[in-house]
Design a protein around this motif. Structure first.
Motif, PDB file in Angstrom:
ATOM      1  N   TYR A   5       9.405   2.369 -72.182  1.00  0.00           N
ATOM      2  CA  TYR A   5       8.268   2.636 -71.307  1.00  0.00           C
ATOM      3  C   TYR A   5       7.280   1.474 -71.345  1.00  0.00           C
ATOM      4  CZ  TYR A   5       4.206   4.899 -69.238  1.00  0.00           C
ATOM      5  OH  TYR A   5       3.119   5.211 -68.438  1.00  0.00           O
ATOM      6  N   LEU A   6       7.073   0.905 -72.532  1.00  0.00           N
ATOM      7  CA  LEU A   6       6.236  -0.289 -72.653  1.00  0.00           C
ATOM      8  C   LEU A   6       6.773  -1.417 -71.778  1.00  0.00           C
ATOM      9  CD1 LEU A   6       4.105  -2.162 -73.953  1.00  0.00           C
ATOM     10  CD2 LEU A   6       5.722  -2.518 -75.843  1.00  0.00           C
ATOM     11  N   THR A   7       8.081  -1.606 -71.782  1.00  0.00           N
ATOM     12  CA  THR A   7       8.697  -2.653 -70.964  1.00  0.00           C
ATOM     13  C   THR A   7       8.465  -2.387 -69.474  1.00  0.00           C
ATOM     14  OG1 THR A   7      10.414  -2.875 -72.655  1.00  0.00           O
ATOM     15  CG2 THR A   7      10.842  -3.910 -70.515  1.00  0.00           C
ATOM     16  N   LEU A   8       8.544  -1.113 -69.069  1.00  0.00           N
ATOM     17  CA  LEU A   8       8.321  -0.757 -67.669  1.00  0.00           C
ATOM     18  C   LEU A   8       6.905  -1.135 -67.227  1.00  0.00           C
ATOM     19  CD1 LEU A   8       9.408   0.813 -65.110  1.00  0.00           C
ATOM     20  CD2 LEU A   8       8.156   2.783 -66.037  1.00  0.00           C
ATOM     21  N   VAL A   9       5.908  -0.752 -68.008  1.00  0.00           N
ATOM     22  CA  VAL A   9       4.524  -1.058 -67.650  1.00  0.00           C
ATOM     23  C   VAL A   9       4.285  -2.568 -67.697  1.00  0.00           C
ATOM     24  CG1 VAL A   9       2.095  -0.641 -68.206  1.00  0.00           C
ATOM     25  CG2 VAL A   9       3.779   1.177 -68.548  1.00  0.00           C
TER      26      VAL A   9
ATOM     27  N   ILE B  25      12.220  -2.350 -60.987  1.00  0.00           N
ATOM     28  CA  ILE B  25      12.941  -1.346 -60.186  1.00  0.00           C
ATOM     29  C   ILE B  25      14.128  -0.786 -60.970  1.00  0.00           C
ATOM     30  CG2 ILE B  25      14.302  -0.964 -58.103  1.00  0.00           C
ATOM     31  CD1 ILE B  25      11.305  -1.244 -57.611  1.00  0.00           C
ATOM     32  N   TYR B  26      14.883  -1.666 -61.624  1.00  0.00           N
ATOM     33  CA  TYR B  26      16.012  -1.212 -62.444  1.00  0.00           C
ATOM     34  C   TYR B  26      15.551  -0.185 -63.479  1.00  0.00           C
ATOM     35  CZ  TYR B  26      19.187  -4.988 -60.859  1.00  0.00           C
ATOM     36  OH  TYR B  26      20.006  -5.815 -60.119  1.00  0.00           O
ATOM     37  N   LEU B  27      14.530  -0.551 -64.244  1.00  0.00           N
ATOM     38  CA  LEU B  27      14.100   0.292 -65.356  1.00  0.00           C
ATOM     39  C   LEU B  27      13.427   1.570 -64.874  1.00  0.00           C
ATOM     40  CD1 LEU B  27      13.989   0.533 -68.379  1.00  0.00           C
ATOM     41  CD2 LEU B  27      11.866  -0.784 -68.400  1.00  0.00           C
ATOM     42  N   LEU B  28      12.710   1.502 -63.760  1.00  0.00           N
ATOM     43  CA  LEU B  28      12.076   2.708 -63.205  1.00  0.00           C
ATOM     44  C   LEU B  28      13.130   3.765 -62.895  1.00  0.00           C
ATOM     45  CD1 LEU B  28       9.533   4.145 -62.120  1.00  0.00           C
ATOM     46  CD2 LEU B  28       9.969   3.027 -59.922  1.00  0.00           C
ATOM     47  N   LEU B  29      14.231   3.356 -62.299  1.00  0.00           N
ATOM     48  CA  LEU B  29      15.306   4.300 -61.971  1.00  0.00           C
ATOM     49  C   LEU B  29      15.910   4.896 -63.238  1.00  0.00           C
ATOM     50  CD1 LEU B  29      17.096   2.290 -59.102  1.00  0.00           C
ATOM     51  CD2 LEU B  29      15.535   4.236 -58.873  1.00  0.00           C
ATOM     52  N   VAL B  30      16.102   4.059 -64.256  1.00  0.00           N
ATOM     53  CA  VAL B  30      16.705   4.542 -65.504  1.00  0.00           C
ATOM     54  C   VAL B  30      15.791   5.550 -66.201  1.00  0.00           C
ATOM     55  CG1 VAL B  30      17.432   3.865 -67.821  1.00  0.00           C
ATOM     56  CG2 VAL B  30      18.105   2.471 -65.864  1.00  0.00           C
ATOM     57  N   LEU B  31      14.502   5.248 -66.273  1.00  0.00           N
ATOM     58  CA  LEU B  31      13.571   6.138 -66.970  1.00  0.00           C
ATOM     59  C   LEU B  31      13.312   7.422 -66.192  1.00  0.00           C
ATOM     60  CD1 LEU B  31      10.930   3.707 -68.530  1.00  0.00           C
ATOM     61  CD2 LEU B  31      13.085   4.554 -69.466  1.00  0.00           C
ATOM     62  N   LEU B  32      13.413   7.360 -64.867  1.00  0.00           N
ATOM     63  CA  LEU B  32      13.293   8.585 -64.074  1.00  0.00           C
ATOM     64  C   LEU B  32      14.435   9.542 -64.382  1.00  0.00           C
ATOM     65  CD1 LEU B  32      12.146   7.299 -60.549  1.00  0.00           C
ATOM     66  CD2 LEU B  32      10.922   8.922 -62.020  1.00  0.00           C
TER      67      LEU B  32
ATOM     68  N   GLY C 191      13.472  -5.545 -72.863  1.00  0.00           N
ATOM     69  CA  GLY C 191      13.618  -4.119 -73.133  1.00  0.00           C
ATOM     70  C   GLY C 191      14.222  -3.848 -74.501  1.00  0.00           C
ATOM     71  N   PHE C 192      15.334  -4.503 -74.812  1.00  0.00           N
ATOM     72  CA  PHE C 192      15.960  -4.323 -76.122  1.00  0.00           C
ATOM     73  C   PHE C 192      15.033  -4.806 -77.236  1.00  0.00           C
ATOM     74  CE2 PHE C 192      20.165  -4.520 -73.771  1.00  0.00           C
ATOM     75  CZ  PHE C 192      20.475  -3.183 -74.006  1.00  0.00           C
ATOM     76  N   SER C 193      14.294  -5.884 -76.964  1.00  0.00           N
ATOM     77  CA  SER C 193      13.376  -6.421 -77.968  1.00  0.00           C
ATOM     78  C   SER C 193      12.250  -5.435 -78.267  1.00  0.00           C
ATOM     79  CB  SER C 193      12.797  -7.751 -77.479  1.00  0.00           C
ATOM     80  OG  SER C 193      11.908  -8.286 -78.423  1.00  0.00           O
ATOM     81  N   ASN C 194      11.639  -4.879 -77.230  1.00  0.00           N
ATOM     82  CA  ASN C 194      10.578  -3.887 -77.440  1.00  0.00           C
ATOM     83  C   ASN C 194      11.110  -2.629 -78.115  1.00  0.00           C
ATOM     84  OD1 ASN C 194       8.518  -5.451 -76.324  1.00  0.00           O
ATOM     85  ND2 ASN C 194       8.807  -4.633 -74.260  1.00  0.00           N
TER      86      ASN C 194
END
Length: 359
Positions: free
Chosen positions: A74-78, A229-236, A117-120
């Motif tokens: 979620y941190l990566t998304l923001v 956009i990629y991560l938003l879809l995954v987290l949704l 993302g993996f790092s966070n």
């Protein structure tokens, strides 16, 4: 004579140079093309340190918030949202037009997402210095990526430097597993995945810059927006978007930290891209690695955590690896200059021997 196509705005100012011409080298909207290569390197490196040191502090401060550790993605998304917003404002300000095909941005966005993302996410399982020490050793995958993507050839001293880093990395991980009560092998898997993506990012960006002469603003805007956009879809789909938003709304200071974290990271990324454009991916990684070494020291000073002297020995091995890498580049340049001067001297001596002596 080859014609030059230039686009002008309403004030008769040039917006887009010929695609075959390299755009001026800019650092945070300041043209540094008139400086020598050395000064460009020093200026970019200084700015990298200025913005990425608070970036590292804020990253650890965010994960120090009680209950935040499960929300690394979620941190990566923001963070990607802020990067995209900052990039959009910058692109409107300097009238950037896209020069790299969108298909390549679909790939770059995915790689960036994996790296950050993996790092966070790994910080939910690893001690912060261990996570950073892994990132310090991304010089190794970058070298591998340089061989595979750009067909670069490295010297023996680079291989020795990489070996020192690997040894230091193993010792640091073993020390962390002994003293850290929260050590988890999942964190090692996550940060290793981030390193795999790091092997591609710098080389891929450098290749796109050289081929398409794209600006830093364009690369930041499109690559991070695609990743968002990629991560938003995954987290949704996973439901983590709602959980992360709920947690941050209950702890508003988290959003303040993330904003400052993203702002410093955005300027830092700009400096790194300028460094890649000026000196290449491997030099940029070396500079950011030195910056990470400093953040490790700051982390131990500002945040309480278990400590063992094995951290020191392992860190020294990695520093030696970095030093050997830089030394290899310096010696390579000096050796070429020395050989050239030696040939000139020998040539002059031979000419003097062949010429008749005048008394």
């Amino acid at each position: 004579m080859e014609s030059k196509i230039v686009i002008y705005d309403s004030d008769n100012k040039e917006l887009l140079p010929n695609k075959n011409e390299e755009p001026p080298r800019k650092l945070l909207w300041v043209d540094i093309s008139n400086f020598s290569e050395l000064w460009q390197f020093l200026i970019c490196s200084f700015v990298v340190f200025i913005f990425f040191i608070p970036y590292g502090y804020l990253q650890e401060a965010i994960f120090a918030i009680n209950g935040f550790k499960p929300f690394g993605w979620y941190l990566t998304l923001v963070q990607f949202f802020y990067y995209s917003a900052f990039g959009f404002v910058e692109s409107r300000f300097i009238h950037t037009q896209r020069r790299i095909p969108i298909v390549l941005y679909l790939l770059l966005g995915l790689i960036l997402l994996g790296s950050m993302g993996f790092s966070n996410a790994s910080l939910g399982y690893l001690n912060y210095p261990t996570q950073v020490i892994f990132k310090c050793c991304k010089l190794i995958p970058v070298m591998i990526g340089g061989i595979l993507i750009q067909q670069k050839v490295y010297k023996i001293i680079d291989v020795i430097a990489a070996s020192c880093m690997c040894a230091g990395l193993v010792l640091f991980t073993l020390a962390d597993s002994k003293v850290s009560p929260h050590f988890n092998i999942i964190g090692i898997i996550l940060i290793s995945s981030a390193l795999f993506c790091d092997a591609l990012i710098g080389n891929f960006q450098e290749k796109m810059m050289k081929k398409h002469n794209a600006s830093n603003a364009e690369i930041v805007l499109y690559s991070y927006f695609v990743g968002f956009i990629y991560l938003l879809l995954v987290l949704l789909v996973s439901g983590e978007l709602i959980d992360g938003t709920t947690f941050c709304l209950q702890n508003p200071v988290t959003y303040a930290y993330i904003f400052l974290f993203s702002l410093s990271g955005f300027f830092g990324v700009q400096a790194v891209l300028s460094l890649i454009r000026t000196c290449g991916a491997l030099v940029a990684v070396t500079v950011t690695t030195c910056r990470k070494a400093l953040t490790i020291v700051i982390s131990f000073l500002l945040f309480s955590k278990p400590f063992t002297f094995q951290y020191v020995w392992a860190g020294l091995l990695i520093v030696i690896g970095i030093y050997l890498n830089v030394l290899g580049k310096t010696n390579h340049i000096d050796l070429k200059t020395t050989l050239k001067n030696s040939r000139n001297i020998l040539g002059n001596v031979r000419k003097r021997r062949k010429s008749p002596m005048v008394v």
